[in-house]
Design a protein around this motif. Structure first.
Motif: not given
Length: 287
Positions: A75-80, A138-144, A150-161
């Motif tokens: 319900t609160a998904a985030r992208g870049r 960080n985007d995944l592309l498909v051909t329609v 754009k059919a997908g995305g990726i988000l990386a975040e630091r979490a301690g170590d």
């Protein structure tokens, strides 16, 4: 009458028979094994953001590398750049993983979103039989039809170590459900399979493979084959693009390479090559 939540969505997990729920028990049986990367796989019906949940758990408790959190609905998904990601329940793959690449120099951790992109594209191509491409970073592309979507995305975040890497992929999103006209899904791209259980298994196995190669090479993108593979699948290379940079700056040029730090190298009209490490990339046209 089917019970509904505050948003008007049906609460019944079987309310959309074209979108059956994931089988958490079967996923754990297939993915969690002695000596493997994935140590636990949790599937929840609904949460705000799997990334936020896993980042909080990584900070508050001894959560080991290889934790996977999957949500049927976010319900609160985030992208870049704090962009919102919305999708109907059970219409895609929405998950985050916790990685702790302690033997890899932190300077090379910037390759993790690109590595995940390669892994996701490879896994989906094998299982769904759909041609995928990557838009830097960080985007995944498909051909329609004849359009790149754009059919997908990726988000990386630091979490301690460690690092929490989140993935969102539209699987069965229908044309009338697209949040924006530029969005797409595996189904709209003519995927041979939209069964999310094997799709998720394929993606996580591909991610385990690529992460293992990269970690064994101490994060070296050349020695692990990551840099070459990413470049081969990157739809941004060879295109004229506009990079919208921090500080309200922009740069236009031809994307000619991805360098050893994972940055996109632009050849500008001024005759110089400038690496871009952060920013939003807009594809303008083919070079």
């Amino acid at each position: 009458m089917t019970p509904r939540d505050a948003s008007g969505s049906p609460n019944n997990r079987w309310s959309d028979l074209d979108r059956p729920p994931l089988n958490g028990t079967a996923l754990r049986r297939a993915l969690v094994r002695q000596g493997g990367l994935w140590r636990q796989v949790d599937v929840v019906q609904r949460t705000g953001s799997t990334n936020s949940d896993l980042v909080a758990r990584a900070a508050d408790e001894e959560l080991g590398e290889g934790a996977v959190l999957v949500a049927e609905e976010q319900t609160a998904a985030r992208g870049r750049l704090d962009r919102q990601w919305t999708a109907p329940p059970r219409s895609g793959l929405f998950f985050s993983v916790l990685l702790r690449p302690t033997e890899v120099p932190v300077a090379r951790w910037g390759w993790l979103p690109l590595l995940t992109g390669v892994a996701v594209a490879t896994g989906l191509s094998r299982v769904a039989g759909v041609d995928t491409a990557l838009k830097w970073p960080n985007d995944l592309l498909v051909t329609v039809g004849d359009e790149e979507r754009k059919a997908g995305g990726i988000l990386a975040e630091r979490a301690g170590d460690g690092v929490v890497v989140g993935v969102g992929v539209n699987v069965t999103l229908r044309a009338d459900e697209l949040p924006v006209p530029q969005a797409g899904s595996l189904a709209l791209a003519g995927a041979a399979s939209t069964d999310r259980d094997p799709l998720l298994r394929g993606v996580l196995r591909s991610l385990e493979d690529w992460y293992g190669r990269w970690r064994s090479a101490e994060g070296d993108p050349l020695a692990s084959g990551l840099q070459e593979t990413y470049a081969a699948g990157c739809a941004t290379l060879g295109r004229v693009v506009r990079a919208e940079l921090p500080g309200d700056r922009s740069l236009v040029g031809e994307a000619v390479a991805v360098d050893g730090d994972g940055r996109l190298v632009l050849a500008t009209g001024a005759g110089v090559q400038e690496p871009v490490g952060a920013g939003d990339i807009v594809h303008l046209r083919s070079a």
